[in-house]
Write a protein that holds these residues in place. Structure first.
Motif, PDB file in Angstrom:
ATOM      1  N   TYR A 120       0.790  -1.163  -0.035  1.00  0.00           N
ATOM      2  CA  TYR A 120       0.057  -0.135  -0.060  1.00  0.00           C
ATOM      3  C   TYR A 120       0.937   1.158  -0.124  1.00  0.00           C
ATOM      4  CZ  TYR A 120      -3.386  -3.214   1.578  1.00  0.00           C
ATOM      5  OH  TYR A 120      -4.314  -4.405   1.666  1.00  0.00           O
ATOM      6  N   GLU A 121       0.767   2.125  -0.902  1.00  0.00           N
ATOM      7  CA  GLU A 121       1.302   3.491  -0.896  1.00  0.00           C
ATOM      8  C   GLU A 121       0.812   4.535  -0.171  1.00  0.00           C
ATOM      9  OE1 GLU A 121       3.137   6.989  -4.206  1.00  0.00           O
ATOM     10  OE2 GLU A 121       2.678   4.709  -4.886  1.00  0.00           O
ATOM     11  N   VAL A 122       1.207   4.995   0.801  1.00  0.00           N
ATOM     12  CA  VAL A 122       0.896   5.887   1.662  1.00  0.00           C
ATOM     13  C   VAL A 122       0.575   7.217   0.870  1.00  0.00           C
ATOM     14  CG1 VAL A 122       1.035   7.532   3.884  1.00  0.00           C
ATOM     15  CG2 VAL A 122       1.922   5.121   3.686  1.00  0.00           C
ATOM     16  N   GLY A 123      -0.720   7.844   0.847  1.00  0.00           N
ATOM     17  CA  GLY A 123      -0.997   8.903   0.170  1.00  0.00           C
ATOM     18  C   GLY A 123      -2.736   9.260   0.302  1.00  0.00           C
ATOM     19  N   PRO A 124      -3.008  10.180  -0.227  1.00  0.00           N
ATOM     20  CA  PRO A 124      -4.593  10.510  -0.295  1.00  0.00           C
ATOM     21  C   PRO A 124      -5.547   9.648  -0.813  1.00  0.00           C
ATOM     22  CG  PRO A 124      -3.283  12.598  -0.913  1.00  0.00           C
ATOM     23  CD  PRO A 124      -2.461  11.425  -1.070  1.00  0.00           C
ATOM     24  N   LYS A 125      -5.090   8.754  -1.905  1.00  0.00           N
ATOM     25  CA  LYS A 125      -5.749   7.664  -2.407  1.00  0.00           C
ATOM     26  C   LYS A 125      -5.782   6.383  -1.740  1.00  0.00           C
ATOM     27  CE  LYS A 125      -5.034   9.973  -7.192  1.00  0.00           C
ATOM     28  NZ  LYS A 125      -4.453   9.649  -8.469  1.00  0.00           N
ATOM     29  N   LEU A 126      -5.361   6.137  -0.663  1.00  0.00           N
ATOM     30  CA  LEU A 126      -5.268   5.088   0.019  1.00  0.00           C
ATOM     31  C   LEU A 126      -6.227   4.477   0.776  1.00  0.00           C
ATOM     32  CD1 LEU A 126      -3.720   2.479   0.738  1.00  0.00           C
ATOM     33  CD2 LEU A 126      -2.688   3.703   2.642  1.00  0.00           C
ATOM     34  N   ILE A 127      -7.180   5.696   1.235  1.00  0.00           N
ATOM     35  CA  ILE A 127      -8.233   5.485   1.943  1.00  0.00           C
ATOM     36  C   ILE A 127      -9.497   4.809   0.908  1.00  0.00           C
ATOM     37  CG2 ILE A 127      -9.219   7.605   1.474  1.00  0.00           C
ATOM     38  CD1 ILE A 127      -9.768   5.808   4.483  1.00  0.00           C
ATOM     39  N   ASP A 128      -9.382   5.155  -0.226  1.00  0.00           N
ATOM     40  CA  ASP A 128     -10.293   4.485  -1.405  1.00  0.00           C
ATOM     41  C   ASP A 128      -9.906   3.153  -1.480  1.00  0.00           C
ATOM     42  OD1 ASP A 128     -11.515   6.984  -1.545  1.00  0.00           O
ATOM     43  OD2 ASP A 128     -10.061   7.541  -3.034  1.00  0.00           O
ATOM     44  N   GLN A 129      -9.053   2.664  -1.083  1.00  0.00           N
ATOM     45  CA  GLN A 129      -8.436   1.178  -1.303  1.00  0.00           C
ATOM     46  C   GLN A 129      -9.042   0.392  -0.023  1.00  0.00           C
ATOM     47  OE1 GLN A 129      -4.113   2.135  -2.855  1.00  0.00           O
ATOM     48  NE2 GLN A 129      -4.297   0.219  -2.826  1.00  0.00           N
ATOM     49  N   VAL A 130      -8.916   0.953   0.993  1.00  0.00           N
ATOM     50  CA  VAL A 130      -8.963   0.116   2.223  1.00  0.00           C
ATOM     51  C   VAL A 130     -10.329   0.319   3.005  1.00  0.00           C
ATOM     52  CG1 VAL A 130      -6.452  -0.193   2.717  1.00  0.00           C
ATOM     53  CG2 VAL A 130      -7.900   1.878   3.582  1.00  0.00           C
ATOM     54  N   LEU A 131     -11.137   1.438   2.687  1.00  0.00           N
ATOM     55  CA  LEU A 131     -12.345   1.720   3.303  1.00  0.00           C
ATOM     56  C   LEU A 131     -13.361   0.676   2.801  1.00  0.00           C
ATOM     57  CD1 LEU A 131     -13.642   3.806   5.349  1.00  0.00           C
ATOM     58  CD2 LEU A 131     -14.354   5.152   3.354  1.00  0.00           C
ATOM     59  N   PRO A 132     -14.052   0.194   3.630  1.00  0.00           N
ATOM     60  CA  PRO A 132     -15.260  -0.678   3.276  1.00  0.00           C
ATOM     61  C   PRO A 132     -16.289   0.047   2.250  1.00  0.00           C
ATOM     62  CG  PRO A 132     -14.801  -1.034   5.581  1.00  0.00           C
ATOM     63  CD  PRO A 132     -13.994   0.327   5.028  1.00  0.00           C
ATOM     64  N   ASN A 133     -17.203  -0.769   1.422  1.00  0.00           N
ATOM     65  CA  ASN A 133     -17.927   0.073   0.849  1.00  0.00           C
ATOM     66  C   ASN A 133     -19.410   0.365   1.393  1.00  0.00           C
ATOM     67  OD1 ASN A 133     -16.479   0.320  -1.694  1.00  0.00           O
ATOM     68  ND2 ASN A 133     -17.000  -1.865  -2.110  1.00  0.00           N
ATOM     69  N   SER A 134     -19.607  -0.638   2.594  1.00  0.00           N
ATOM     70  CA  SER A 134     -20.897  -0.206   3.369  1.00  0.00           C
ATOM     71  C   SER A 134     -20.517  -0.554   4.709  1.00  0.00           C
ATOM     72  CB  SER A 134     -21.953  -1.364   2.721  1.00  0.00           C
ATOM     73  OG  SER A 134     -21.229  -2.576   2.777  1.00  0.00           O
TER      74      SER A 134
END
Length: 272
Positions: free
Chosen positions: A6-20
């Protein structure tokens, strides 16, 4: 099979945040709350504009949130049991909510003053966490217990304080991983040429990955040796007081070549 990196940055939250689910619901509430937004913006007014420090506002909160959930994912997949679960406070989803909120809200106290900001952050989190958690959990006992877990995570993000929960540790280490060059550009442009600014400018990329020797590897890619200050003084001190130090290895690279491997001592260890 390739390991996840995982590359640390502003887009990382979109990879690891559950969809629901509750974690997503809390994220949506946090990022749409006018009060939270105002405090994070004011954190940068004080820290960046007035003190010429690095970013401590909305972008930093977003980056740290993504990093915290990525660290959480790596370690739980390695068999770590979150403290919220182990101590009967809640389930895994509740534990992720605590981690996320602790990461997102940790710096709001800078909106009062940089000095003692962990205390101000925890005090402000008291009401904010109750407001947000009550919308997801209602106003029962569990909501108040989770609020205290969030307050602990927020308070303990500072390197002077020892984490007593896995969730707080994930948020704390994540805070230290946001150290790439973008954080230092404003202070450098306005003439801040101290070791903090110059060292941050040397950090090109930070990655999180599962590791064999120690469960979590933090790969820090640098353009020159100056970046090691960030590793040792900024990230290292947070790892040392996180409670997870025995399980973390930091690797520093200069132009793709391994420059140094760091591990950090600790006086308190959160059991895996």
């Amino acid at each position: 099979m390739l390991k996840s990196v995982y590359e640390v940055g502003p887009k990382l939250i979109d990879q690891v945040l559950p969809n629901s689910g509750k974690v997503r619901a809390v994220w949506d509430l946090l990022t749409s709350d006018v009060e939270v937004s105002a405090y994070l913006k004011m954190a940068n007014v004080f820290a960046v504009q007035r003190l010429k420090y690095n970013d401590h506002g909305p972008v930093h909160s977003r980056i740290v949130s993504g990093s915290a959930l990525a660290i959480y994912k790596i370690l739980t997949e390695k068999g770590f049991r979150p403290s919220v679960v182990a101590d009967g406070v809640g389930d895994v989803e509740d534990s992720m909510v605590v981690t996320l909120m602790g990461a997102f809200l940790h710096d709001i106290g800078n909106s009062v003053h940089r000095t003692y900001h962990p205390i101000y952050s925890a005090l402000l989190t008291d009401r904010i966490a109750e407001k947000i958690l009550s919308k997801v959990y209602g106003e029962g006992e569990k909501m108040y217990m989770l609020k205290q877990e969030v307050m602990h995570a927020v308070f303990c993000h500072d390197e002077e304080f020892t984490c007593l929960s896995f969730e707080a540790a994930c948020a704390k280490i994540a805070d230290g991983t946001d150290m790439s060059s973008g954080r230092a550009r404003y202070p450098y442009r306005v003439g801040k040429n101290d070791i903090h600014a110059l060292s941050a400018l040397a950090i090109e990329k930070v990655e999180l990955a599962p590791n064999d020797a120690r469960p979590l590897a933090i790969n820090v890619h640098m353009s020159n040796e100056t970046g090691i200050f960030q590793v040792d003084v900024v990230l290292g001190r947070k790892i040392a007081t996180s409670g997870l130090a025995p399980y973390v290895e930091v690797r520093a690279y200069i132009r793709g070549r391994l420059f140094a491997v760091r591990t950090f001592e600790t006086t308190h260890v959160i059991k895996s």
